[in-house]
Design an enzyme around this catalytic site. Structure first.
Site, PDB file in Angstrom:
ATOM      1  N   ASP A  43     -40.059  -5.662 -17.594  1.00  0.00           N
ATOM      2  CA  ASP A  43     -38.836  -6.080 -18.276  1.00  0.00           C
ATOM      3  C   ASP A  43     -38.888  -5.738 -19.764  1.00  0.00           C
ATOM      4  O   ASP A  43     -39.958  -5.698 -20.370  1.00  0.00           O
ATOM      5  CB  ASP A  43     -38.615  -7.588 -18.122  1.00  0.00           C
ATOM      6  CG  ASP A  43     -37.923  -7.950 -16.816  1.00  0.00           C
ATOM      7  OD1 ASP A  43     -37.429  -7.037 -16.134  1.00  0.00           O
ATOM      8  OD2 ASP A  43     -37.875  -9.142 -16.486  1.00  0.00           O
TER       9      ASP A  43
ATOM     10  N   ASP B  70     -29.596   6.234   7.634  1.00  0.00           N
ATOM     11  CA  ASP B  70     -30.458   6.256   6.466  1.00  0.00           C
ATOM     12  C   ASP B  70     -30.171   7.526   5.667  1.00  0.00           C
ATOM     13  O   ASP B  70     -29.945   8.594   6.246  1.00  0.00           O
ATOM     14  CB  ASP B  70     -31.925   6.238   6.914  1.00  0.00           C
ATOM     15  CG  ASP B  70     -32.871   5.936   5.765  1.00  0.00           C
ATOM     16  OD1 ASP B  70     -33.071   6.838   4.911  1.00  0.00           O
ATOM     17  OD2 ASP B  70     -33.406   4.820   5.708  1.00  0.00           O
TER      18      ASP B  70
ATOM     19  N   LYS C 213     -33.312  -1.339  -5.660  1.00  0.00           N
ATOM     20  CA  LYS C 213     -32.896  -1.544  -7.056  1.00  0.00           C
ATOM     21  C   LYS C 213     -33.528  -2.737  -7.768  1.00  0.00           C
ATOM     22  O   LYS C 213     -33.022  -3.162  -8.805  1.00  0.00           O
ATOM     23  CB  LYS C 213     -31.370  -1.690  -7.113  1.00  0.00           C
ATOM     24  CG  LYS C 213     -30.848  -2.877  -6.297  1.00  0.00           C
ATOM     25  CD  LYS C 213     -29.354  -3.076  -6.471  1.00  0.00           C
ATOM     26  CE  LYS C 213     -28.899  -4.339  -5.767  1.00  0.00           C
ATOM     27  NZ  LYS C 213     -27.496  -4.642  -6.007  1.00  0.00           N
TER      28      LYS C 213
ATOM     29  N   TYR D 229     -38.921   1.536 -10.494  1.00  0.00           N
ATOM     30  CA  TYR D 229     -37.483   1.638 -10.230  1.00  0.00           C
ATOM     31  C   TYR D 229     -36.821   2.562 -11.252  1.00  0.00           C
ATOM     32  O   TYR D 229     -36.125   3.516 -10.906  1.00  0.00           O
ATOM     33  CB  TYR D 229     -36.839   0.251 -10.276  1.00  0.00           C
ATOM     34  CG  TYR D 229     -35.336   0.292 -10.385  1.00  0.00           C
ATOM     35  CD1 TYR D 229     -34.560   0.799  -9.345  1.00  0.00           C
ATOM     36  CD2 TYR D 229     -34.692  -0.157 -11.538  1.00  0.00           C
ATOM     37  CE1 TYR D 229     -33.180   0.847  -9.446  1.00  0.00           C
ATOM     38  CE2 TYR D 229     -33.317  -0.120 -11.655  1.00  0.00           C
ATOM     39  CZ  TYR D 229     -32.568   0.393 -10.600  1.00  0.00           C
ATOM     40  OH  TYR D 229     -31.200   0.454 -10.724  1.00  0.00           O
TER      41      TYR D 229
ATOM     42  N   ASN E  41     -32.718 -10.684  -5.969  1.00  0.00           N
ATOM     43  CA  ASN E  41     -33.561 -10.129  -7.023  1.00  0.00           C
ATOM     44  C   ASN E  41     -32.835 -10.115  -8.366  1.00  0.00           C
ATOM     45  O   ASN E  41     -33.463  -9.956  -9.407  1.00  0.00           O
ATOM     46  CB  ASN E  41     -33.976  -8.692  -6.665  1.00  0.00           C
ATOM     47  CG  ASN E  41     -35.081  -8.660  -5.631  1.00  0.00           C
ATOM     48  OD1 ASN E  41     -36.145  -9.233  -5.845  1.00  0.00           O
ATOM     49  ND2 ASN E  41     -34.846  -8.014  -4.508  1.00  0.00           N
ATOM     50  N   ASN E  42     -31.495 -10.237  -8.331  1.00  0.00           N
ATOM     51  CA  ASN E  42     -30.721 -10.194  -9.557  1.00  0.00           C
ATOM     52  C   ASN E  42     -30.358 -11.605 -10.027  1.00  0.00           C
ATOM     53  O   ASN E  42     -30.255 -12.535  -9.227  1.00  0.00           O
ATOM     54  CB  ASN E  42     -29.454  -9.363  -9.353  1.00  0.00           C
ATOM     55  CG  ASN E  42     -29.771  -7.893  -9.143  1.00  0.00           C
ATOM     56  OD1 ASN E  42     -30.828  -7.424  -9.524  1.00  0.00           O
ATOM     57  ND2 ASN E  42     -28.854  -7.167  -8.525  1.00  0.00           N
TER      58      ASN E  42
ATOM     59  N   LYS F 101     -35.087   6.480 -10.853  1.00  0.00           N
ATOM     60  CA  LYS F 101     -33.755   6.879 -11.333  1.00  0.00           C
ATOM     61  C   LYS F 101     -33.861   8.061 -12.291  1.00  0.00           C
ATOM     62  O   LYS F 101     -33.050   8.997 -12.254  1.00  0.00           O
ATOM     63  CB  LYS F 101     -33.068   5.705 -12.028  1.00  0.00           C
ATOM     64  CG  LYS F 101     -32.677   4.563 -11.102  1.00  0.00           C
ATOM     65  CD  LYS F 101     -31.559   4.947 -10.153  1.00  0.00           C
ATOM     66  CE  LYS F 101     -31.044   3.757  -9.366  1.00  0.00           C
ATOM     67  NZ  LYS F 101     -29.978   4.118  -8.412  1.00  0.00           N
TER      68      LYS F 101
ATOM     69  N   ASP G 163     -24.360   3.761   5.400  1.00  0.00           N
ATOM     70  CA  ASP G 163     -25.324   2.761   4.950  1.00  0.00           C
ATOM     71  C   ASP G 163     -26.291   2.450   6.079  1.00  0.00           C
ATOM     72  O   ASP G 163     -25.903   2.460   7.251  1.00  0.00           O
ATOM     73  CB  ASP G 163     -24.585   1.474   4.536  1.00  0.00           C
ATOM     74  CG  ASP G 163     -25.361   0.629   3.551  1.00  0.00           C
ATOM     75  OD1 ASP G 163     -26.502   0.221   3.880  1.00  0.00           O
ATOM     76  OD2 ASP G 163     -24.827   0.343   2.459  1.00  0.00           O
ATOM     77  N   ASN G 164     -27.551   2.149   5.723  1.00  0.00           N
ATOM     78  CA  ASN G 164     -28.512   1.736   6.763  1.00  0.00           C
ATOM     79  C   ASN G 164     -28.576   0.217   6.915  1.00  0.00           C
ATOM     80  O   ASN G 164     -29.357  -0.292   7.723  1.00  0.00           O
ATOM     81  CB  ASN G 164     -29.902   2.314   6.477  1.00  0.00           C
ATOM     82  CG  ASN G 164     -30.557   1.726   5.231  1.00  0.00           C
ATOM     83  OD1 ASN G 164     -30.001   0.865   4.549  1.00  0.00           O
ATOM     84  ND2 ASN G 164     -31.756   2.211   4.916  1.00  0.00           N
TER      85      ASN G 164
ATOM     86  N   SER H 190     -28.932   4.112 -13.889  1.00  0.00           N
ATOM     87  CA  SER H 190     -29.225   2.802 -14.455  1.00  0.00           C
ATOM     88  C   SER H 190     -29.653   2.918 -15.906  1.00  0.00           C
ATOM     89  O   SER H 190     -30.263   3.924 -16.311  1.00  0.00           O
ATOM     90  CB  SER H 190     -30.354   2.149 -13.652  1.00  0.00           C
ATOM     91  OG  SER H 190     -30.868   1.017 -14.322  1.00  0.00           O
ATOM     92  N   ALA H 191     -29.366   1.879 -16.682  1.00  0.00           N
ATOM     93  CA  ALA H 191     -29.827   1.836 -18.068  1.00  0.00           C
ATOM     94  C   ALA H 191     -31.345   1.763 -18.164  1.00  0.00           C
ATOM     95  O   ALA H 191     -31.907   1.968 -19.248  1.00  0.00           O
ATOM     96  CB  ALA H 191     -29.211   0.646 -18.782  1.00  0.00           C
TER      97      ALA H 191
END
Length: 337
Positions: free
Chosen positions: A294, A58, A84, A148, A197-198, A152, A31-32, A124-125
């Site tokens: 969205d 990275d 994400k 985003y 962000n979530n 994906k 992980d970075n 991701s969906a």
């Protein structure tokens, strides 16, 4: 089996590390630390009773990946490393293509060099774009409504080409719906750097008094209460889905896309009420304009995961919110101590 987790100290990576270690896999984290902290390593050691090898790097550093794969005799990779946030991707598309697409190309080059050809990809969906029908199954046409999701989708298409080019590859693209919740210990959970962000960590921070109120992006969608509806899945169920995918790939080659969701949708207002119930705290909110990129509603048909991976989500919305609040309280106590 030795498994490398890129983005391994992040939210989903750290929970998957726990499940894999407890399932008998040997795990290495890479992980970075751009959206996580190495403090999670100590928490993981507490939960699992063992230190986990960690490489700070990275995913675009191909040479470091090659040496890591060789040094740890890696047999399979679970690829979480990626930016994400839908809203941020609209503002910074180049960053998303660089980190997500370029990073995956770098990883694939390293894996080819090291002859590692088993990969579980954190998809991701969002690759379904604007839903044409619900629930979403894997046969739904793919498209993207934001950078985003497009990153994906590009990666999924690259991986399909890689699998078609060489029958030794086994690749599972796990199309996540909305991961929430935390490990039952309260030691690890979703703890993003800066402003979340979530939805769930933001609601939890409002309930804890760390933020004044929640902005609800749009209340005029064609849903029961006008707010966006999503399929929320407990992160521990999601982590177990990765263990199931690795087991599946141990006996299967080719490219496979699989939804990981519950099959049930909850609105933003449902989530606010559920966190209020779990925390005993009020969550003030205001309605603001819709957010670019969205969609109104998005929830899974998880049938294929049951058939192919022998997996299904078992934890409830109450479980998700209770574990989120336990982690939130644990974070508050650790800051105070």
């Amino acid at each position: 089996m030795n498994v490398l987790l890129t983005g391994g100290t992040g939210y989903i990576g750290s929970h998957t590390a726990v499940v894999l270690l407890q399932s008998g896999y040997r795990v290495v984290l890479y992980d970075n630390l751009s959206n996580s902290s190495d403090a999670v390593l100590e928490k993981l050691a507490q939960i699992t009773g063992q230190p986990i090898p960690f490489i700070k790097g990275d995913v675009r550093d191909t040479e470091l990946l090659i040496s890591t794969l060789a040094a740890h005799r890696i047999d399979a990779v679970v690829h979480f490393a990626g930016l994400k946030a839908v809203g941020e991707s609209v503002e910074k598309p180049v960053d998303y293509y660089a980190n997500n697409v370029q990073g995956t190309i770098s990883l694939l080059q390293a894996m080819q060099s090291a002859q590692v050809k088993t990969l579980v990809f954190s998809s991701s969906a969002t690759v379904y774009g604007e839903p044409q029908f619900l629930p979403l199954d894997e046969s739904h046409p793919t498209s993207a409504t934001n950078p985003y999701g497009r990153s994906k989708l590009h990666i999924e298409e690259m991986l399909k080409d890689v699998a078609a080019s060489d029958p030794a590859w086994g690749i599972a693209c796990l199309r996540y719906f909305n991961p929430v919740g935390a490990h039952e210990s309260g030691l690890i959970g979703e703890n993003p750097n800066g402003v979340p962000n979530n939805l769930m960590p933001y609601i939890a921070q409002v309930a804890a008094g760390q933020r004044a109120e929640l902005s609800v992006f749009g209340a005029d969608y064609p849903t029961a209460d006008g707010t966006g509806v999503r399929d929320y899945i407990h992160v521990m169920d999601l982590a177990q889905g990765h263990a199931a995918a690795l087991a599946f790939l141990s006996a299967t080659i080719g490219w496979h896309a699989v939804n990981l969701g519950t099959g049930k949708g909850y609105s933003v207002l449902d989530m606010i009420q559920a966190v209020e119930k779990a925390s005993g705290q009020r969550v003030p909110y205001k309605i603001v304009a819709r957010r670019a990129g969205d969609v109104a509603a998005c929830y899974a048909d998880p049938k294929k995961a049951g058939e192919a991976l022998n997996w299904r989500a078992t934890r409830t919305l109450d479980d998700m919110c209770a574990s989120t609040w336990r982690f939130q309280q644990s974070q508050r106590l650790s800051v105070m101590s």
